[in-house]
Design an enzyme around this catalytic site. Structure first.
Site, PDB file in Angstrom:
ATOM      1  N   ILE A 156     -18.753   2.451 -22.329  1.00 14.73           N
ATOM      2  CA  ILE A 156     -19.930   2.339 -21.340  1.00 14.73           C
ATOM      3  C   ILE A 156     -20.872   3.275 -21.161  1.00 14.73           C
ATOM      4  CG2 ILE A 156     -19.897   2.680 -18.695  1.00 14.73           C
ATOM      5  CD1 ILE A 156     -16.880   1.813 -18.370  1.00 14.73           C
ATOM      6  N   THR A 234     -19.356   6.383 -11.985  1.00 18.96           N
ATOM      7  CA  THR A 234     -18.729   5.159 -11.986  1.00 18.96           C
ATOM      8  C   THR A 234     -17.444   5.288 -12.558  1.00 18.96           C
ATOM      9  OG1 THR A 234     -20.006   4.505 -13.689  1.00 18.96           O
ATOM     10  CG2 THR A 234     -21.023   3.938 -11.706  1.00 18.96           C
ATOM     11  N   ARG A 236     -14.451   7.993 -12.468  1.00 20.15           N
ATOM     12  CA  ARG A 236     -13.036   8.417 -11.759  1.00 20.15           C
ATOM     13  C   ARG A 236     -13.437   9.555 -10.854  1.00 20.15           C
ATOM     14  NH1 ARG A 236     -11.273   4.289 -12.868  1.00 20.15           N
ATOM     15  NH2 ARG A 236      -9.700   3.710 -13.995  1.00 20.15           N
ATOM     16  N   ASP A 260     -19.134   5.378  -7.236  1.00 24.05           N
ATOM     17  CA  ASP A 260     -18.207   3.838  -7.179  1.00 24.05           C
ATOM     18  C   ASP A 260     -16.843   4.321  -6.929  1.00 24.05           C
ATOM     19  OD1 ASP A 260     -17.800   1.115  -7.277  1.00 24.05           O
ATOM     20  OD2 ASP A 260     -17.101   1.343  -9.111  1.00 24.05           O
ATOM     21  N   GLU A 265      -8.523   7.854  -3.563  1.00 18.44           N
ATOM     22  CA  GLU A 265      -8.947   6.630  -2.944  1.00 18.44           C
ATOM     23  C   GLU A 265      -8.012   5.802  -2.207  1.00 18.44           C
ATOM     24  OE1 GLU A 265     -10.456   3.785  -6.364  1.00 18.44           O
ATOM     25  OE2 GLU A 265     -11.815   5.365  -6.946  1.00 18.44           O
ATOM     26  N   HIS A 305     -15.186   1.060  -5.575  1.00 19.99           N
ATOM     27  CA  HIS A 305     -14.768   0.648  -7.041  1.00 19.99           C
ATOM     28  C   HIS A 305     -15.112  -0.686  -7.394  1.00 19.99           C
ATOM     29  CE1 HIS A 305     -11.468   2.532  -9.749  1.00 19.99           C
ATOM     30  NE2 HIS A 305     -12.245   1.893 -10.521  1.00 19.99           N
ATOM     31  N   ALA A 307     -17.626  -1.575  -9.552  1.00 18.94           N
ATOM     32  CA  ALA A 307     -18.582  -1.587 -10.603  1.00 18.94           C
ATOM     33  C   ALA A 307     -18.120  -2.454 -11.756  1.00 18.94           C
ATOM     34  CB  ALA A 307     -18.556  -0.310 -11.495  1.00 18.94           C
ATOM     35  N   PHE A 308     -16.855  -2.661 -11.875  1.00 14.59           N
ATOM     36  CA  PHE A 308     -16.111  -3.909 -12.963  1.00 14.59           C
ATOM     37  C   PHE A 308     -16.413  -5.302 -12.653  1.00 14.59           C
ATOM     38  CE2 PHE A 308     -12.869  -5.547 -10.768  1.00 14.59           C
ATOM     39  CZ  PHE A 308     -12.787  -4.875  -9.456  1.00 14.59           C
TER      40      PHE A 308
END
Ligand code: NAI
Length: 338
Positions: A156, A234, A236, A260, A265, A305, A307-308
Protein backbone atom coordinates in the site's frame (compact mmCIF):
# COMPACT_ATOMS: atom_id res chain seq x y z
CA UNK A 1 -15.91 -32.76 -1.81
CA UNK A 2 -15.35 -30.43 1.15
CA UNK A 3 -17.98 -28.64 3.21
CA UNK A 4 -17.26 -24.92 3.17
CA UNK A 5 -19.16 -22.24 5.12
CA UNK A 6 -18.96 -18.57 4.18
CA UNK A 7 -19.76 -16.04 6.94
CA UNK A 8 -20.58 -12.34 6.71
CA UNK A 9 -20.85 -12.15 2.92
CA UNK A 10 -23.96 -9.97 3.05
CA UNK A 11 -22.37 -7.75 5.65
CA UNK A 12 -19.67 -6.60 3.33
CA UNK A 13 -21.58 -6.32 0.12
CA UNK A 14 -20.96 -9.71 -1.45
CA UNK A 15 -24.36 -11.22 -0.72
CA UNK A 16 -25.21 -11.14 -4.43
CA UNK A 17 -22.14 -13.24 -5.29
CA UNK A 18 -23.42 -16.53 -3.89
CA UNK A 19 -24.05 -18.07 -7.30
CA UNK A 20 -20.63 -16.88 -8.46
CA UNK A 21 -19.01 -18.55 -5.45
CA UNK A 22 -20.88 -21.82 -6.01
CA UNK A 23 -19.93 -21.76 -9.67
CA UNK A 24 -16.22 -21.25 -8.87
CA UNK A 25 -16.14 -23.80 -6.05
CA UNK A 26 -18.30 -26.33 -7.83
CA UNK A 27 -16.42 -29.34 -6.51
CA UNK A 28 -17.47 -28.42 -2.96
CA UNK A 29 -20.57 -28.13 -0.83
CA UNK A 30 -21.11 -24.46 0.03
CA UNK A 31 -23.20 -23.03 2.86
CA UNK A 32 -23.76 -19.35 3.57
CA UNK A 33 -24.31 -17.87 7.04
CA UNK A 34 -25.17 -14.22 6.89
CA UNK A 35 -24.03 -13.30 10.40
CA UNK A 36 -20.44 -12.93 11.55
CA UNK A 37 -18.74 -15.90 13.12
CA UNK A 38 -19.45 -16.05 16.85
CA UNK A 39 -19.59 -18.83 19.44
CA UNK A 40 -23.26 -19.20 18.52
CA UNK A 41 -23.05 -19.05 14.74
CA UNK A 42 -19.95 -21.30 14.73
CA UNK A 43 -22.37 -24.14 15.50
CA UNK A 44 -23.77 -23.66 12.00
CA UNK A 45 -20.34 -24.70 10.70
CA UNK A 46 -19.85 -27.60 13.12
CA UNK A 47 -19.38 -30.06 10.24
CA UNK A 48 -17.42 -27.73 7.97
CA UNK A 49 -13.98 -28.53 6.60
CA UNK A 50 -13.35 -24.88 5.86
CA UNK A 51 -14.71 -21.47 6.82
CA UNK A 52 -14.36 -18.13 5.09
CA UNK A 53 -14.98 -15.02 7.18
CA UNK A 54 -14.12 -11.37 7.58
CA UNK A 55 -12.46 -9.07 10.13
CA UNK A 56 -15.38 -8.93 12.54
CA UNK A 57 -15.14 -12.67 13.19
CA UNK A 58 -12.70 -13.34 16.02
CA UNK A 59 -11.28 -16.80 15.38
CA UNK A 60 -9.88 -18.05 18.66
CA UNK A 61 -9.37 -21.27 20.54
CA UNK A 62 -12.86 -21.50 21.98
CA UNK A 63 -14.52 -20.74 18.67
CA UNK A 64 -12.41 -23.33 16.89
CA UNK A 65 -13.54 -25.94 19.41
CA UNK A 66 -17.06 -25.54 18.04
CA UNK A 67 -15.90 -26.72 14.60
CA UNK A 68 -14.03 -30.01 15.23
CA UNK A 69 -13.75 -30.99 11.55
CA UNK A 70 -12.20 -27.72 10.49
CA UNK A 71 -9.06 -27.89 8.36
CA UNK A 72 -8.92 -24.42 6.86
CA UNK A 73 -9.76 -20.94 8.24
CA UNK A 74 -9.73 -18.49 5.37
CA UNK A 75 -9.96 -14.85 6.31
CA UNK A 76 -11.18 -12.68 3.47
CA UNK A 77 -8.84 -9.86 4.50
CA UNK A 78 -5.17 -8.91 4.49
CA UNK A 79 -4.94 -8.12 8.20
CA UNK A 80 -5.30 -11.10 10.48
CA UNK A 81 -5.24 -9.62 14.01
CA UNK A 82 -8.61 -11.30 14.48
CA UNK A 83 -7.21 -14.79 13.82
CA UNK A 84 -5.41 -16.51 16.68
CA UNK A 85 -2.89 -18.32 14.49
CA UNK A 86 -1.33 -20.12 17.49
CA UNK A 87 -4.74 -21.56 18.37
CA UNK A 88 -5.19 -22.61 14.73
CA UNK A 89 -1.81 -24.33 14.76
CA UNK A 90 -2.65 -26.13 18.01
CA UNK A 91 -5.87 -27.42 16.50
CA UNK A 92 -4.14 -28.32 13.19
CA UNK A 93 -6.22 -25.79 11.30
CA UNK A 94 -4.41 -24.08 8.44
CA UNK A 95 -5.11 -20.35 8.33
CA UNK A 96 -4.80 -18.27 5.19
CA UNK A 97 -5.47 -14.72 4.15
CA UNK A 98 -5.72 -12.51 1.10
CA UNK A 99 -2.29 -10.89 1.02
CA UNK A 100 -3.10 -8.35 -1.64
CA UNK A 101 -6.35 -6.99 -2.94
CA UNK A 102 -6.54 -3.39 -1.98
CA UNK A 103 -3.08 -1.98 -2.42
CA UNK A 104 -4.27 0.78 -4.73
CA UNK A 105 -7.70 0.82 -3.04
CA UNK A 106 -6.40 1.64 0.45
CA UNK A 107 -3.87 4.14 -0.90
CA UNK A 108 -6.67 5.85 -2.86
CA UNK A 109 -8.67 6.10 0.39
CA UNK A 110 -5.65 7.61 2.16
CA UNK A 111 -5.35 10.18 -0.62
CA UNK A 112 -9.11 10.74 -0.31
CA UNK A 113 -8.75 11.52 3.40
CA UNK A 114 -5.81 13.80 2.67
CA UNK A 115 -7.70 15.77 -0.02
CA UNK A 116 -10.75 15.90 2.25
CA UNK A 117 -8.55 17.71 4.74
CA UNK A 118 -6.40 19.79 2.40
CA UNK A 119 -9.38 21.13 0.39
CA UNK A 120 -11.87 21.27 3.28
CA UNK A 121 -14.26 19.10 1.28
CA UNK A 122 -16.60 18.18 4.15
CA UNK A 123 -17.34 21.73 5.43
CA UNK A 124 -17.55 22.96 1.82
CA UNK A 125 -20.20 20.38 0.95
CA UNK A 126 -22.05 20.82 4.25
CA UNK A 127 -22.21 24.58 3.66
CA UNK A 128 -23.44 24.43 0.07
CA UNK A 129 -26.07 21.85 1.04
CA UNK A 130 -27.45 24.52 3.34
CA UNK A 131 -27.48 27.00 0.44
CA UNK A 132 -24.43 28.89 1.72
CA UNK A 133 -21.96 29.56 -1.11
CA UNK A 134 -19.59 31.84 0.85
CA UNK A 135 -15.89 30.98 0.81
CA UNK A 136 -15.14 32.21 4.33
CA UNK A 137 -13.27 29.54 6.28
CA UNK A 138 -12.94 27.23 3.29
CA UNK A 139 -9.39 28.04 2.15
CA UNK A 140 -7.36 24.86 1.89
CA UNK A 141 -3.74 24.17 1.03
CA UNK A 142 -1.87 22.64 -1.92
CA UNK A 143 -0.28 19.23 -1.69
CA UNK A 144 2.27 20.25 -4.34
CA UNK A 145 5.56 21.17 -2.69
CA UNK A 146 4.68 19.56 0.65
CA UNK A 147 6.66 16.71 2.16
CA UNK A 148 4.89 13.44 2.90
CA UNK A 149 6.43 10.88 5.22
CA UNK A 150 5.28 7.37 4.48
CA UNK A 151 5.57 4.83 7.30
CA UNK A 152 5.83 1.44 5.63
CA UNK A 153 6.67 1.11 1.95
CA UNK A 154 5.03 -2.24 1.34
CA UNK A 155 2.21 -2.88 -1.08
CA UNK A 156 0.00 0.00 0.00
CA UNK A 157 2.79 2.40 0.97
CA UNK A 158 4.42 2.18 -2.45
CA UNK A 159 1.13 3.09 -4.15
CA UNK A 160 0.83 6.00 -1.75
CA UNK A 161 4.34 7.11 -2.76
CA UNK A 162 3.36 7.06 -6.46
CA UNK A 163 0.13 8.98 -5.88
CA UNK A 164 1.84 11.57 -3.65
CA UNK A 165 4.45 12.13 -6.33
CA UNK A 166 1.75 12.65 -8.93
CA UNK A 167 0.58 15.56 -6.74
CA UNK A 168 4.10 17.05 -6.76
CA UNK A 169 4.87 16.13 -3.15
CA UNK A 170 8.34 15.28 -1.88
CA UNK A 171 8.26 11.73 -0.57
CA UNK A 172 10.35 10.43 2.32
CA UNK A 173 9.83 7.07 3.96
CA UNK A 174 10.60 4.93 6.96
CA UNK A 175 10.65 1.14 6.86
CA UNK A 176 12.51 -1.44 8.95
CA UNK A 177 13.37 -3.23 5.71
CA UNK A 178 14.23 -0.48 3.22
CA UNK A 179 13.76 -1.47 -0.40
CA UNK A 180 16.36 0.64 -2.18
CA UNK A 181 15.34 -0.57 -5.64
CA UNK A 182 11.79 0.59 -4.93
CA UNK A 183 13.08 3.90 -3.55
CA UNK A 184 14.97 4.47 -6.78
CA UNK A 185 12.04 3.47 -8.94
CA UNK A 186 9.55 5.58 -6.96
CA UNK A 187 12.04 8.43 -6.38
CA UNK A 188 11.86 8.62 -2.61
CA UNK A 189 14.46 8.38 0.12
CA UNK A 190 14.45 6.46 3.37
CA UNK A 191 15.12 8.43 6.55
CA UNK A 192 15.18 7.50 10.24
CA UNK A 193 11.81 7.78 12.01
CA UNK A 194 12.72 10.93 13.93
CA UNK A 195 13.90 12.63 10.75
CA UNK A 196 10.62 11.73 9.04
CA UNK A 197 8.76 13.23 12.02
CA UNK A 198 10.80 16.44 11.76
CA UNK A 199 10.39 16.93 7.99
CA UNK A 200 6.87 15.75 7.17
CA UNK A 201 3.93 18.07 6.51
CA UNK A 202 1.86 14.92 6.09
CA UNK A 203 2.44 11.50 7.64
CA UNK A 204 0.64 8.50 6.19
CA UNK A 205 0.80 5.20 8.08
CA UNK A 206 0.99 1.94 6.10
CA UNK A 207 2.68 -0.44 8.56
CA UNK A 208 1.39 -3.72 9.90
CA UNK A 209 0.74 -3.69 13.63
CA UNK A 210 3.19 -5.90 15.50
CA UNK A 211 5.15 -5.69 18.75
CA UNK A 212 7.69 -3.34 17.15
CA UNK A 213 5.17 -1.06 15.48
CA UNK A 214 2.47 -0.95 18.19
CA UNK A 215 2.25 2.73 19.28
CA UNK A 216 5.02 3.69 16.86
CA UNK A 217 3.59 7.18 17.29
CA UNK A 218 3.15 7.71 21.01
CA UNK A 219 3.03 10.35 23.75
CA UNK A 220 6.82 10.20 24.13
CA UNK A 221 7.67 10.94 20.48
CA UNK A 222 4.66 12.91 19.23
CA UNK A 223 6.33 16.23 20.11
CA UNK A 224 9.12 15.41 17.62
CA UNK A 225 6.58 15.70 14.79
CA UNK A 226 6.59 18.96 12.79
CA UNK A 227 3.92 21.41 14.02
CA UNK A 228 0.80 21.48 11.88
CA UNK A 229 1.33 18.01 10.42
CA UNK A 230 -1.63 16.13 8.92
CA UNK A 231 -1.71 12.51 10.05
CA UNK A 232 -3.42 9.87 7.93
CA UNK A 233 -3.84 6.35 9.33
CA UNK A 234 -5.48 3.71 7.16
CA UNK A 235 -3.43 0.83 8.60
CA UNK A 236 -4.23 -0.19 12.19
CA UNK A 237 -5.46 1.95 15.08
CA UNK A 238 -2.93 0.46 17.49
CA UNK A 239 -0.02 1.92 15.54
CA UNK A 240 -0.82 5.31 17.04
CA UNK A 241 -1.43 5.80 20.75
CA UNK A 242 -4.81 7.49 21.07
CA UNK A 243 -3.53 9.80 23.78
CA UNK A 244 -0.77 10.97 21.42
CA UNK A 245 -3.47 11.99 18.94
CA UNK A 246 -5.17 14.07 21.62
CA UNK A 247 -1.91 15.63 22.82
CA UNK A 248 -0.93 16.32 19.20
CA UNK A 249 -4.23 18.02 18.43
CA UNK A 250 -4.21 20.03 21.65
CA UNK A 251 -0.68 21.31 21.08
CA UNK A 252 -1.13 22.04 17.36
CA UNK A 253 1.30 19.30 16.34
CA UNK A 254 -1.51 17.82 14.27
CA UNK A 255 -3.55 20.32 12.30
CA UNK A 256 -5.89 17.52 11.25
CA UNK A 257 -6.30 13.77 11.35
CA UNK A 258 -7.70 11.40 8.73
CA UNK A 259 -8.35 8.03 10.35
CA UNK A 260 -9.86 4.91 8.89
CA UNK A 261 -8.89 2.91 11.95
CA UNK A 262 -9.14 3.48 15.70
CA UNK A 263 -7.18 1.87 18.47
CA UNK A 264 -10.09 -0.06 19.98
CA UNK A 265 -12.56 -0.64 17.23
CA UNK A 266 -15.44 -1.52 19.50
CA UNK A 267 -18.14 0.77 18.23
CA UNK A 268 -20.46 2.37 20.72
CA UNK A 269 -24.06 2.85 19.66
CA UNK A 270 -25.53 4.16 22.91
CA UNK A 271 -23.87 5.30 26.14
CA UNK A 272 -25.63 2.68 28.37
CA UNK A 273 -23.60 0.09 26.47
CA UNK A 274 -20.59 1.38 28.44
CA UNK A 275 -22.10 0.01 31.63
CA UNK A 276 -22.68 -3.48 30.27
CA UNK A 277 -20.42 -6.20 31.67
CA UNK A 278 -19.67 -7.75 28.30
CA UNK A 279 -18.73 -4.38 26.89
CA UNK A 280 -16.36 -3.63 29.77
CA UNK A 281 -14.62 -6.94 29.27
CA UNK A 282 -14.00 -6.43 25.58
CA UNK A 283 -13.24 -2.73 25.41
CA UNK A 284 -10.67 -0.42 26.91
CA UNK A 285 -13.02 2.23 28.26
CA UNK A 286 -10.41 4.96 28.60
CA UNK A 287 -9.29 4.58 25.01
CA UNK A 288 -12.87 4.38 23.85
CA UNK A 289 -13.81 7.63 25.53
CA UNK A 290 -10.78 9.35 24.08
CA UNK A 291 -11.83 8.15 20.66
CA UNK A 292 -15.32 9.38 21.34
CA UNK A 293 -13.79 12.82 21.82
CA UNK A 294 -12.00 12.45 18.50
CA UNK A 295 -15.28 11.77 16.74
CA UNK A 296 -16.60 15.18 17.68
CA UNK A 297 -13.57 17.25 16.70
CA UNK A 298 -14.04 19.32 13.51
CA UNK A 299 -10.49 18.69 12.25
CA UNK A 300 -10.69 14.91 12.73
CA UNK A 301 -12.09 12.90 9.83
CA UNK A 302 -12.92 9.31 10.69
CA UNK A 303 -14.10 6.66 8.26
CA UNK A 304 -15.32 3.31 9.57
CA UNK A 305 -12.50 0.96 8.50
CA UNK A 306 -13.77 1.45 4.99
CA UNK A 307 -10.53 1.95 3.05
CA UNK A 308 -10.63 -1.51 1.47
CA UNK A 309 -14.24 -1.16 0.39
CA UNK A 310 -14.35 -0.78 -3.40
CA UNK A 311 -16.20 -3.01 -5.85
CA UNK A 312 -12.98 -4.07 -7.53
CA UNK A 313 -11.15 -4.80 -4.28
CA UNK A 314 -14.03 -6.94 -3.01
CA UNK A 315 -13.94 -9.03 -6.17
CA UNK A 316 -10.18 -9.47 -5.74
CA UNK A 317 -10.84 -10.63 -2.15
CA UNK A 318 -13.43 -13.11 -3.32
CA UNK A 319 -11.35 -14.45 -6.20
CA UNK A 320 -8.28 -14.95 -3.99
CA UNK A 321 -10.39 -16.64 -1.28
CA UNK A 322 -11.91 -18.98 -3.86
CA UNK A 323 -8.41 -19.75 -5.13
CA UNK A 324 -7.17 -20.32 -1.52
CA UNK A 325 -10.01 -22.80 -0.91
CA UNK A 326 -9.67 -24.66 -4.21
CA UNK A 327 -5.88 -24.86 -3.90
CA UNK A 328 -6.00 -26.10 -0.29
CA UNK A 329 -8.32 -28.97 -1.16
CA UNK A 330 -6.16 -29.80 -4.19
CA UNK A 331 -3.29 -30.26 -1.72
CA UNK A 332 -1.44 -27.01 -2.53
CA UNK A 333 -2.18 -24.55 0.31
CA UNK A 334 -1.73 -20.91 -0.67
CA UNK A 335 -1.30 -17.69 1.28
CA UNK A 336 -0.95 -19.46 4.64
CA UNK A 337 -0.42 -17.33 7.77
CA UNK A 338 0.97 -17.87 11.25
P1 NAI B 1 2.97 -4.90 3.53
O1 NAI B 1 3.29 -6.04 4.37
O2 NAI B 1 3.02 -5.03 2.05
O3 NAI B 1 3.90 -3.67 3.93
C1 NAI B 1 4.22 -3.36 5.25
C2 NAI B 1 5.59 -2.66 5.28
O4 NAI B 1 5.88 -2.41 6.65
C3 NAI B 1 6.73 -3.50 4.72
O5 NAI B 1 7.48 -2.74 3.79
C4 NAI B 1 7.55 -3.87 5.93
O6 NAI B 1 8.95 -3.94 5.66
C5 NAI B 1 7.25 -2.73 6.88
N1 NAI B 1 7.45 -3.12 8.28
C6 NAI B 1 7.09 -4.28 8.87
N2 NAI B 1 7.44 -4.28 10.17
C7 NAI B 1 8.04 -3.09 10.39
C8 NAI B 1 8.62 -2.48 11.54
N3 NAI B 1 8.69 -3.13 12.72
N4 NAI B 1 9.12 -1.22 11.44
C9 NAI B 1 9.09 -0.57 10.25
N5 NAI B 1 8.59 -1.11 9.12
C10 NAI B 1 8.06 -2.34 9.19
O7 NAI B 1 1.52 -4.41 4.00
P2 NAI B 1 0.43 -3.62 3.14
O8 NAI B 1 -0.33 -4.56 2.27
O9 NAI B 1 1.03 -2.43 2.53
O10 NAI B 1 -0.59 -3.18 4.31
C11 NAI B 1 -0.20 -2.30 5.36
C12 NAI B 1 -1.26 -2.34 6.46
O11 NAI B 1 -2.47 -1.74 6.00
C13 NAI B 1 -1.71 -3.77 6.83
O12 NAI B 1 -0.84 -4.38 7.72
C14 NAI B 1 -3.06 -3.53 7.43
O13 NAI B 1 -2.89 -3.31 8.82
C15 NAI B 1 -3.54 -2.26 6.76
N6 NAI B 1 -4.72 -2.45 5.92
C16 NAI B 1 -5.83 -1.67 6.17
C17 NAI B 1 -6.96 -1.79 5.40
C18 NAI B 1 -8.14 -0.91 5.64
O14 NAI B 1 -9.24 -1.17 5.10
N7 NAI B 1 -8.02 0.16 6.42
C19 NAI B 1 -7.04 -2.78 4.33
C20 NAI B 1 -5.81 -3.52 4.09
C21 NAI B 1 -4.70 -3.34 4.89
Amino acid sequence: MAAITFFELDQFGLGDKKDYIKEHLKKHNITFVNEQLTEKTALKAKDSDAIAFFIYSKVNDSLLSKMPKLKLAATMSTGFDHVDTAACKKKKVTACNVPAYGENTVAEHAIGLLLTISRKIIPSVEQTRKGNFELTGLRGFDLKGKTIGILGTGRIGRHMAHYAQAFGMTVIAYDAFPNEALAKECKFSYVPLDELFKQSDVISVHLPENKDTHHIINTKNVRNIKKGCVLINTARGGLVETEALLVGLKEGIFSALGLDVLEEECAIKEEPQLLHETFQKTCDLKTLLEEHMLLEMPNVYITPHNAFNSTEALMRILDTTIDNLNSFFEGVPKNTIG
